[in-house]
Enzyme design. Structure first.
Site, PDB file in Angstrom:
ATOM      1  N   CYS A  39       0.837  -1.207   0.000  1.00  0.00           N
ATOM      2  CA  CYS A  39       0.000   0.000   0.000  1.00  0.00           C
ATOM      3  C   CYS A  39       0.867   1.251   0.000  1.00  0.00           C
ATOM      4  O   CYS A  39       1.804   1.371   0.798  1.00  0.00           O
ATOM      5  CB  CYS A  39      -0.916   0.001   1.223  1.00  0.00           C
ATOM      6  SG  CYS A  39      -1.974   1.455   1.328  1.00  0.00           S
TER       7      CYS A  39
ATOM      8  N   CYS B  27      -1.083   5.636   7.158  1.00  0.00           N
ATOM      9  CA  CYS B  27      -2.415   5.127   7.512  1.00  0.00           C
ATOM     10  C   CYS B  27      -2.351   4.288   8.782  1.00  0.00           C
ATOM     11  O   CYS B  27      -1.433   3.477   8.975  1.00  0.00           O
ATOM     12  CB  CYS B  27      -2.964   4.299   6.355  1.00  0.00           C
ATOM     13  SG  CYS B  27      -4.597   3.605   6.674  1.00  0.00           S
TER      14      CYS B  27
ATOM     15  N   GLU C 145     -26.175 -14.402  25.349  1.00  0.00           N
ATOM     16  CA  GLU C 145     -25.610 -13.182  24.766  1.00  0.00           C
ATOM     17  C   GLU C 145     -26.100 -11.962  25.536  1.00  0.00           C
ATOM     18  O   GLU C 145     -27.216 -11.957  26.057  1.00  0.00           O
ATOM     19  CB  GLU C 145     -26.036 -13.103  23.287  1.00  0.00           C
ATOM     20  CG  GLU C 145     -25.840 -11.783  22.589  1.00  0.00           C
ATOM     21  CD  GLU C 145     -24.386 -11.326  22.569  1.00  0.00           C
ATOM     22  OE1 GLU C 145     -24.160 -10.111  22.733  1.00  0.00           O
ATOM     23  OE2 GLU C 145     -23.487 -12.179  22.409  1.00  0.00           O
TER      24      GLU C 145
ATOM     25  N   ASP D 225     -26.724 -10.413  31.124  1.00  0.00           N
ATOM     26  CA  ASP D 225     -25.484  -9.657  31.336  1.00  0.00           C
ATOM     27  C   ASP D 225     -24.484 -10.631  31.948  1.00  0.00           C
ATOM     28  O   ASP D 225     -24.562 -10.942  33.141  1.00  0.00           O
ATOM     29  CB  ASP D 225     -25.736  -8.469  32.259  1.00  0.00           C
ATOM     30  CG  ASP D 225     -24.468  -7.668  32.546  1.00  0.00           C
ATOM     31  OD1 ASP D 225     -23.386  -8.081  32.082  1.00  0.00           O
ATOM     32  OD2 ASP D 225     -24.562  -6.646  33.248  1.00  0.00           O
TER      33      ASP D 225
ATOM     34  N   CYS E  24     -10.122 -12.364  21.342  1.00  0.00           N
ATOM     35  CA  CYS E  24      -9.634 -11.298  20.453  1.00  0.00           C
ATOM     36  C   CYS E  24      -8.615 -10.417  21.170  1.00  0.00           C
ATOM     37  O   CYS E  24      -8.239  -9.361  20.648  1.00  0.00           O
ATOM     38  CB  CYS E  24     -10.796 -10.460  19.927  1.00  0.00           C
ATOM     39  SG  CYS E  24     -11.759  -9.625  21.206  1.00  0.00           S
TER      40      CYS E  24
END
Length: 450
Positions: free
Chosen positions: A84, A90, A331, A358, A406
């Site tokens: 890129c 960026c 969830e 929750d 994550c």
């Protein structure tokens, strides 16, 4: 002068104008080169371990400093030419100067170091990293939009590193081609709108069937602007929506009718529908590989009762339903629970149930689903991790758990709790290269009851 003002003045050091030559000793978790100069640790952008570089300071305090490499005097064998033209400016990518194998090694080492240092645990087996296409992989993104008076034009893209400014570029190499290849066209179109100063962002959502762009606008959209956006949509085969209020308050601009976005999980004959603002994994190829690996490691049997915590739209829950007797998804978003139920119904899965809770609240202990015993448990929490639910998980006495993460630091923290307090063994751990060319680490860990 007050003491606080004096301290601030001491911390604020003048940046040296001359460049400095150093050898890079190692890499940070973010992929920045680490060196030491005059007793300070210096984090240097665009530098790889083992390289001899000439850098210039960009930030200086009494203890640490930051810089950017100006010249690579002795390059590493892991260095490659970034694809890129905006790389370095960026903020969307930080590792394009590093080969893909080296990026994956860095992420795997980051995960294992966090497990060892934070959780005080070591996996029995390190999983082979999951990888896929390195370019045009990203199907979800939020692009910034800004009219720049000095340039008399609109810029569209990710923000610059460490800045609120939008990076000036004509394409994005990591975005799906349907969007990454038309950054210039998007900018030119918005530049011609009456409302060009009142459009702060574009939400990108690509499904297996369509590409949706959601234009956020701060004032009512004039009819002439609508017509120009429709021309853009027709030219590039886009679905365009307008968002004037909340994220869910969407107006379909073009075409007059559009199918709901979806992605298929072919191995399970499942189709998951979603709205542009819904959370989905950004990399469909890795998501499919991740689901296959998670289920293989969880080992659901036909008679098993399985719990899926932080279940979202049913990304793991619905494939699990094809492999076990019963699966319960929980969830923290009522909206997502409703959509997951609808996805289960559309796919004819009657053994999948979904509940709102929750998962960080002590109220969990009063729910019926939490009082059941589960054979297997899958957890897929946000960055904050799953520590708040683990005391409830302990009572369920599952024989096996798979944790999809994550954020490696919170996974490591939770792994320490699961192993040292809940009585499990960490049998497997490894990374998934969900975000190539970034330092983001997606990982998976397997725990077996002792």
């Amino acid at each position: 002068m007050s003491q606080s003002a004096t301290r601030k003045r001491r911390r604020k050091k003048r940046l040296p104008e001359e460049s400095v030559e150093v050898t890079i000793e190692s890499l940070s978790d973010e992929g920045r080169g680490i060196a030491h100069v005059n007793g300070r640790t210096v984090f240097i952008d665009n530098a790889l371990a083992g390289e001899r570089v000439r850098f210039k300071y960009t930030r200086l305090t009494s203890r640490i400093a930051e810089g950017c490499a100006l010249e690579i005097l002795q390059p590493s064998g892991d260095r490659v030419i970034p694809a890129c033209s905006a790389f370095g400016r960026c903020g969307g990518c930080s590792l394009q100067h590093m080969s893909s194998p080296a990026q994956i090694t860095l992420k795997q080492e980051t995960l294992l170091r966090h497990l060892r240092h934070i959780g005080q645990v070591v996996p029995d087996t390190v999983l082979q990293p999951l990888s896929g296409a390195a370019w045009a992989y990203r199907s979800k993104a939020r692009l910034g939009v800004r009219y720049v008076a000095k340039k008399d034009r609109v810029l569209v893209g990710f923000r610059e590193r460490g800045s609120s400014f939008i990076t000036e570029t004509d394409r994005c190499e990591i975005l799906h081609d349907a969007v990454g290849g038309i950054i210039n066209e998007l900018a030119d179109c918005i530049s011609g709108l009456e409302l060009k100063k009142q459009i702060p962002q574009i939400e990108v959502a690509v499904g297996d069937n369509d590409t949706v762009l959601v234009f956020r606008h701060l004032q009512a959209m004039p009819s002439g602007d609508r017509e120009q956006l429709i021309e853009l949509a027709e030219q590039h085969r886009l679905v365009i929506m307008l968002q004037a209020g909340s994220p869910d308050a969407l107006e379909l601009l073009w075409p007059q009718t559009a199918d709901t976005l979806y992605y298929d999980l072919h191995d399970y004959n499942i189709r998951i529908e979603f709205e542009p603002a819904d959370f989905t994994q950004v990399n469909y190829e890795i998501n499919r590989k991740m689901i296959a690996q998670a289920l293989a490691l969880l080992q659901p049997a036909k008679e098993d009762n399985v719990l899926d915590l932080f279940s979202g739209l049913g990304n793991f829950t619905l494939p699990l339903a094809t492999r076990c007797a019963k699966v319960t998804g929980v969830e923290g978003s009522q909206n997502m629970v409703q959509k997951a139920r609808a996805n289960a119904e559309r796919n004819g899965l009657v053994n999948a149930s979904f509940h709102y809770a929750d998962l960080y609240s002590d109220e969990v202990r009063h729910t019926q689903w939490s009082k059941q015993r589960y054979d297997k448990i899958l957890l897929d929490p946000p960055r904050s991790g799953a520590a708040g639910i683990l005391e409830h998980v302990k009572r369920m006495k599952a024989e096996r758990m798979v944790y999809v993460s994550c954020h490696p630091a919170t996974l490591a923290r939770d792994a320490g709790i699961i192993v040292n307090e809940l009585g499990y063994r960490l049998t497997h751990a490894g990374i998934m290269d969900m975000f190539p060319h970034t330092a983001h680490v997606e990982s998976l860990a397997v725990f077996v009851r002792k």
